[in-house]
Structure formats: structure tokens, C-alpha cells
Design an enzyme around this catalytic site. Structure first.
Site, PDB file in Angstrom:
ATOM      1  N   LYS A  25      46.590  49.708  46.264  1.00  0.00           N
ATOM      2  CA  LYS A  25      45.144  49.628  46.517  1.00  0.00           C
ATOM      3  C   LYS A  25      44.498  51.001  46.567  1.00  0.00           C
ATOM      4  O   LYS A  25      43.343  51.152  46.194  1.00  0.00           O
ATOM      5  CB  LYS A  25      44.868  48.889  47.828  1.00  0.00           C
ATOM      6  CG  LYS A  25      45.073  47.388  47.725  1.00  0.00           C
ATOM      7  CD  LYS A  25      44.302  46.657  48.809  1.00  0.00           C
ATOM      8  CE  LYS A  25      44.525  45.167  48.724  1.00  0.00           C
ATOM      9  NZ  LYS A  25      43.886  44.445  49.833  1.00  0.00           N
ATOM     10  N   LYS A  34      49.646  40.032  39.107  1.00  0.00           N
ATOM     11  CA  LYS A  34      49.313  38.983  40.067  1.00  0.00           C
ATOM     12  C   LYS A  34      47.871  38.504  39.878  1.00  0.00           C
ATOM     13  O   LYS A  34      46.983  39.311  39.616  1.00  0.00           O
ATOM     14  CB  LYS A  34      49.494  39.615  41.450  1.00  0.00           C
ATOM     15  CG  LYS A  34      49.446  38.717  42.608  1.00  0.00           C
ATOM     16  CD  LYS A  34      49.724  39.509  43.872  1.00  0.00           C
ATOM     17  CE  LYS A  34      48.524  40.333  44.294  1.00  0.00           C
ATOM     18  NZ  LYS A  34      48.650  40.940  45.626  1.00  0.00           N
ATOM     19  N   LYS A  62      41.770  38.520  43.512  1.00  0.00           N
ATOM     20  CA  LYS A  62      40.310  38.524  43.657  1.00  0.00           C
ATOM     21  C   LYS A  62      39.707  39.779  43.070  1.00  0.00           C
ATOM     22  O   LYS A  62      38.554  39.800  42.684  1.00  0.00           O
ATOM     23  CB  LYS A  62      39.944  38.504  45.141  1.00  0.00           C
ATOM     24  CG  LYS A  62      40.227  37.216  45.835  1.00  0.00           C
ATOM     25  CD  LYS A  62      39.866  37.389  47.308  1.00  0.00           C
ATOM     26  CE  LYS A  62      40.459  36.288  48.131  1.00  0.00           C
ATOM     27  NZ  LYS A  62      40.860  36.732  49.447  1.00  0.00           N
TER      28      LYS A  62
HETATM   29  P1  AMP Z   1      44.324  37.625  50.042  1.00  0.00           P
HETATM   30  O1  AMP Z   1      43.487  37.039  48.974  1.00  0.00           O
HETATM   31  O2  AMP Z   1      44.915  38.928  49.622  1.00  0.00           O
HETATM   32  O3  AMP Z   1      43.651  37.690  51.372  1.00  0.00           O
HETATM   33  O4  AMP Z   1      45.566  36.652  50.203  1.00  0.00           O
HETATM   34  C1  AMP Z   1      45.548  35.486  51.007  1.00  0.00           C
HETATM   35  C2  AMP Z   1      46.838  34.717  50.853  1.00  0.00           C
HETATM   36  O5  AMP Z   1      47.021  34.271  49.511  1.00  0.00           O
HETATM   37  C3  AMP Z   1      48.091  35.527  51.192  1.00  0.00           C
HETATM   38  O6  AMP Z   1      49.016  34.692  51.862  1.00  0.00           O
HETATM   39  C4  AMP Z   1      48.621  35.928  49.848  1.00  0.00           C
HETATM   40  O7  AMP Z   1      50.014  36.138  49.857  1.00  0.00           O
HETATM   41  C5  AMP Z   1      48.256  34.712  49.001  1.00  0.00           C
HETATM   42  N1  AMP Z   1      48.073  35.102  47.601  1.00  0.00           N
HETATM   43  C6  AMP Z   1      47.124  35.938  47.093  1.00  0.00           C
HETATM   44  N2  AMP Z   1      47.254  36.074  45.758  1.00  0.00           N
HETATM   45  C7  AMP Z   1      48.296  35.293  45.395  1.00  0.00           C
HETATM   46  C8  AMP Z   1      48.928  34.985  44.137  1.00  0.00           C
HETATM   47  N3  AMP Z   1      48.498  35.510  42.989  1.00  0.00           N
HETATM   48  N4  AMP Z   1      49.982  34.135  44.152  1.00  0.00           N
HETATM   49  C9  AMP Z   1      50.427  33.589  45.303  1.00  0.00           C
HETATM   50  N5  AMP Z   1      49.884  33.835  46.518  1.00  0.00           N
HETATM   51  C10 AMP Z   1      48.832  34.677  46.566  1.00  0.00           C
END
Ligand code: AMP
Ligand code: TRP
Length: 345
Positions: free
Chosen positions: A114, A207, A210
């Protein structure tokens, strides 16, 4: 798992939730509501570790809350709230800033990703991010943390922090009657969603995220049926037909990802999907994939739109959840402060 266990997890309000969030974490969150006391947080303090426009942040907090409810989290049985309304998170994070070591944080790969090349320009908050995450979990003495694969390293750090706190303050903790010296539990990662690592639709080695500038890279929970179908149709593939055996997915990241998404959405194994579509061209498979995706996500998107039309109701859910969260964290923080040696009145 026993009923006395407690679940905590969170997502950042930095844009709308996507298929990776849903399959990697949310499906497991919903499942755990059946067996556990669950606390699900919208981590707005984490969001501001990178710049957020204040007006958009408010919208995003409400949108993620709506997505939680629309996906199947029940604000009556589970606690749904936004992090900044419960002071315990920031208070315990400060104490953990003084427990965690620089060397531990220097190993965090998410910070490196990041912060990018210009590390000097990253916020101090982005660096200390994992300490706040440990505080989120341990302020409730949560034992189980359902997340996607990318959060594994952060959870290992949370376990290290819990252990170091327990060791550093062993005498005080034992004096309080915790005779095994375990004030904080070792929180266990639960990385068992139907697809714990969903990849970008534009690049099977990256991956789904967002923060990807291309909206075509992800399926948002708010996308309508046409948008979902179009994004799947445009998803990157390779020129070969689909393999006839699962092993044939090994060096084909895009095919592997699309098959994995189909399997997760349809509740099948990848082997079963390969058996069904093996030997076919991507075009036919993509139509079938769009169909299951629309079937599963369409109603969630509609419900998010319905809920976000009434922001006052969402704010009420967050206020109620925050009060319930505070009630659990307050006595724990009281003990933490006493253990550390602060004077309380
Ligand atoms: P975040 O959007 O970074 O706040 O992630 C929220 C949750 O979604 C966390 O548990 C991440 O591990 C999961 N997550 C985010 N992106 C992915 C992805 N591409 N595949 C699987 N899990 C994800
Ligand atoms: N860091 C997590 C992510 O980006 C979000 C998060 C913050 C979290 N605090 C947490 C997840 C506590 C689980 C438990 O995905």
C-alpha cells in the site's frame, strides 16, 4: 466450536464491497451467526490511513453497513457498528503501539504494497494499521476472526501482540486471578470462505480489490444484472478451451479464477465445475457464470439500494450496535488500564 466463543471481523468503507469481500469473508460471517456471538465492524479508523474525502466516507460507511445487512447479517443477533463510535479501539491501539515492535511491523507485506515506492510519504497510521486491527479484535477478547487469505499475516501479528501483552504483564494478570496468565486469547483466523482469494477479472495474478482503478476488474455488490454480465463477458481469458481436469488449471490463472468463482457461487467444487464445462469455449461458460452471479448478487444489490435510501435508519442501526459494542469493551478496557498501571476513577 463452542457457543462461548466470540467472533469479530471488519471491512473498510473505502468504496463499495465486491465479490472478493463477499466470497472471501461475508459468506463465512453469515454462517457464523448461527453458532456464535458475532461483532461485525465497519472499520472507518482503518479507512483514513489513506486519504478519504469526508463526504464520501460518510456515504461509504452507510453503504458498507447496508451491504452487510443486504448480504444476510442480522443487526438484531449480531452487533453491527462503525469503529470510530467505540473509543476502546483507539485506546487499545495506542497501548498496542507500545507493545508491538518495529521489527514486527517492518515485515508486514500489506504495508509495503500500500505504501508503494514512496514509503516516506505514507501516513504513520498506515504503518500502525495492524496494531489497530489487533485492538479491534482483542478489545472484545474475540476468539475467531473470519477473513480472506490476505489478512493472515495481520492475524499472526495480533496473536503475537496478545502473547507479548500476556507475558509483559504476567504478574498483574495473575494477580487478577487469570491463573494461566492468559488475559487476551490467541485469536484464530477462520479462512474458510468459499473462495478465500478472488482474483481480478482483468488479471488473474492480482487480487480483486476496491482500490484497482479499473472497475472492470471487480464485480461490486451494487452492480446491476447488465453490468455483472458485461464485466464477466469482458473478463480476461486465454485462448485454450476450458481444461477437462482440475490439474489443467494450474498455469492458467484467469481460467482458474473464473472456475473458482463459479464453484463458490454455485456451491460446487472446482472439480465438479471442470467436469461440467471441460473442453468448452469460454463464451458459453461465461454465460452460465453471469447467470449464477446475477441470480446470487442481484437481490443483494437491490436490497442495498433500498436500504441506502433511508440513511437515518442505517445510522440508527450503527448507534445501537455501537452501544452494544461499548458495553462489551468497557469492562475489558477497564481491566487493561488497571493491568498496565493506569489510575482509574
Ligand atoms: P477489505 O476490503 O480490505 O476491508 O477486506 C475485507 C475482507 O474481505 C477481508 O476479510 C479480506 O480478507 C476480504 N477480501 C478482500 N479482498 C478479497 C479477495 N480478492 N478475495 C478474498 N477475500 C478478500
Ligand atoms: N484489515 C482488514 C482488511 O482490510 C479489515 C479489518 C480491520 C479487520 N480490523 C479487523 C478484519 C479486525 C478482521 C478483524 O480486510
Amino acid at each position: 466450536m463452542k457457543l462461548t466463543e466470540r467472533v469479530f471481523s471488519g471491512m473498510q468503507p473505502t468504496g463499495s464491497l465486491h465479490l472478493g469481500n463477499y466470497l472471501g469473508a461475508m459468506v463465512q460471517w453469515i454462517e457464523m451467526q448461527k453458532t456464535h456471538e458475532c461483532i461485525y465492524c465497519v472499520v472507518d479508523l482503518h479507512a483514513i490511513t489513506v486519504w478519504q474525502d469526508p463526504k464520501e466516507l460518510k456515504q461509504a460507511i452507510r453503504q458498507v453497513t447496508a451491504a452487510y445487512i443486504a448480504s444476510g447479517l442480522d443487526p438484531k443477533t449480531s452487533i453491527l457498528f462503525n469503529q470510530s463510535q467505540v473509543a476502546a479501539h483507539a485506546e487499545l491501539a495506542w497501548i498496542f503501539n507500545c507493545v508491538a515492535r518495529l521489527g514486527w511491523l517492518n515485515r508486514m507485506t500489506q504495508f509495503k504494497e500500500k505504501a508503494g515506492k514512496d514509503r516516506e510519504a505514507a501516513s504513520v497510521g498506515l504503518y500502525a494499521y495492524p496494531n489497530l486491527m489487533a485492538a479491534d479484535i482483542l478489545a472484545y477478547r474475540a476468539t475467531h476472526v473470519p477473513v480472506g487469505e490476505d489478512q493472515k499475516q495481520h492475524l499472526e501479528l495480533a496473536r503475537d501482540i496478545a502473547q507479548k501483552f500476556n507475558n509483559d504483564f504476567r504478574a498483574e494478570i495473575e494477580a487478577k486471578g487469570y491463573n494461566d496468565g492468559a488475559f487476551f486469547p490467541q485469536p484464530e483466523p477462520v479462512i474458510t470462505g468459499p473462495a478465500t482469494r478472488v482474483m481480478s477479472l482483468r488479471d488473474g495474478t492480482k487480487k480483486m480489490s476496491k482500490s484497482d482503478p479499473s472497475d472492470l476488474s471487480r464485480i461490486n455488490l451494487t452492480d446491476d444484472a447488465d453490468t455483472i454480465a458485461r464485466k464477466i463477458q469482458k473478463a480476461k481469458t486465454d485462448p485454450e478451451p476450458l481444461p477437462t481436469e482440475e490439474a489443467g488449471l494450474a498455469a492458467r490463472p484467469e481460467a482458474d479464477n473464473l472456475i473458482g468463482i463459479y464453484a463458490a457461487l454455485a456451491g460446487k467444487t472446482k472439480a465438479a465445475v471442470v467436469a461440467e464445462f471441460g473442453g468448452q469455449q469460454f463464451s458459453g461458460f461465461k454465460k452460465a457464470l453471469a447467470e449464477v452471479a446475477v441470480q446470487r448478487l442481484g437481490p443483494i444489490g437491490d436490497e442495498i439500494r433500498r436500504l441506502t435510501a433511508d440513511p437515518a435508519e442505517i445510522d440508527r442501526v450503527l448507534a445501537d450496535g455501537s452501544a452494544r459494542a461499548r458495553a462489551i469493551a468497557a469492562p475489558i478496557m477497564d481491566e487493561v488500564k488497571d493491568i498496565v498501571g493506569f489510575i482509574r476513577s
